[in-house]
Enzyme design. Structure first.
Site, mmCIF file in Angstrom:
data_model
loop_
_atom_site.group_PDB
_atom_site.id
_atom_site.type_symbol
_atom_site.label_atom_id
_atom_site.label_comp_id
_atom_site.label_asym_id
_atom_site.label_seq_id
_atom_site.Cartn_x
_atom_site.Cartn_y
_atom_site.Cartn_z
ATOM 1 N N CYS A 9 35.632 29.676 44.938
ATOM 2 C CA CYS A 9 34.904 30.878 45.359
ATOM 3 C C CYS A 9 33.575 31.025 44.610
ATOM 4 O O CYS A 9 33.373 30.458 43.546
ATOM 5 C CB CYS A 9 35.760 32.120 45.129
ATOM 6 S SG CYS A 9 35.161 33.579 46.032
ATOM 7 N N ASP A 139 44.955 39.229 41.733
ATOM 8 C CA ASP A 139 43.935 39.058 40.711
ATOM 9 C C ASP A 139 44.237 40.018 39.561
ATOM 10 O O ASP A 139 45.115 40.873 39.655
ATOM 11 C CB ASP A 139 42.546 39.328 41.308
ATOM 12 C CG ASP A 139 41.414 38.707 40.500
ATOM 13 O OD1 ASP A 139 41.678 38.171 39.409
ATOM 14 O OD2 ASP A 139 40.261 38.761 40.969
#
Length: 230
Positions: A9, A139
């Site tokens: 990412c 996360d």
């Protein structure tokens, strides 16, 4: 054992996209959050997406964007999957995905007191909200958006959720093999762990990270009951 999928990412440069593809990434992420050091404009993301071969999924990361903003971004930058990383409600995620005509992943930022039951209930809520919901990305909770490169307690993840979730938060070359071996997620997502500066990826670290995931996959294939002691 199924192969763990890998997303790199926060890509901003052509050479980083090419490095991720060459190393075997399944997906690459583009950050549309303007306050992020990894931010790319939709036209810039479109240029980078054009470099991708078939079956490497471009993902767009959004933080508290309106449905109209998400749809307008996707019209310029043709990401295949949305990733909602802000304070959006389940309904707002569903509305934005519907407006953009894309499936989406919802980020859950895990706190030290998060329970497994809470994670499962949140996933149920998201799935009930939209047929476009694709899964949870787990996360670490910090007072910021877009990830902070910090690890959370993986033991909080219920075993019956892990196999369809994306594991993120502080993953690196040093810990990803153990993370995959112990959590057994469907996929892993990394950004800062393969960078030499914010928004600037390191091709060597990307390749080593992916090798680390594959090493865990190989171990689990040989011994499906293997668990990482850490």
């Amino acid at each position: 054992m199924p192969r763990t999928r890998i997303k790199i990412c926060g890509l901003t440069r052509e050479e980083d996209v090419q490095a991720a593809v060459a190393a075997g990434a399944d997906a690459v992420g583009f950050v549309f959050y303007e306050k992020s050091p990894r931010y790319v404009t939709p036209p810039r993301a479109a240029e980078l997406i054009a470099l991708l071969p078939p079956f490497v999924t471009p993902v767009g990361l959004f933080v508290n964007h309106t449905a109209q903003q998400v749809a307008a971004t996707v019209a310029v930058a043709p990401v295949s999957l949305l990733q909602f990383h802000g304070d959006e409600t389940a309904g707002q995620c569903a509305e934005a995905a519907r407006a953009a005509g894309r499936a989406y992943v919802r980020v859950f930022r895990v706190k030290p007191d998060t329970s497994g039951a809470e994670l499962l209930e949140y996933e149920r809520l998201c799935r009930a909200s939209s047929g476009l919901f694709s899964g949870l990305l787990l996360d670490t909770f910090v007072d910021a958006y877009g990830g902070a490169g910090k690890v959370f307690d993986w033991s909080l993840i219920p075993k019956d959720l892990a196999h369809r979730a994306v594991l993120s938060g502080g993953l690196s070359v040093q810990n990803v093999t153990g993370a995959v071996a112990s959590v057994r997620p469907y996929a892993v997502d990394v950004s800062s762990g393969v960078e030499r500066a914010k928004g600037i990826k390191d091709a060597r670290l990307i390749a080593e990270f992916i090798r680390g995931v594959r090493a865990a996959d190989a171990t689990l294939e040989k011994d499906p009951h293997h668990e990482n002691p850490g």
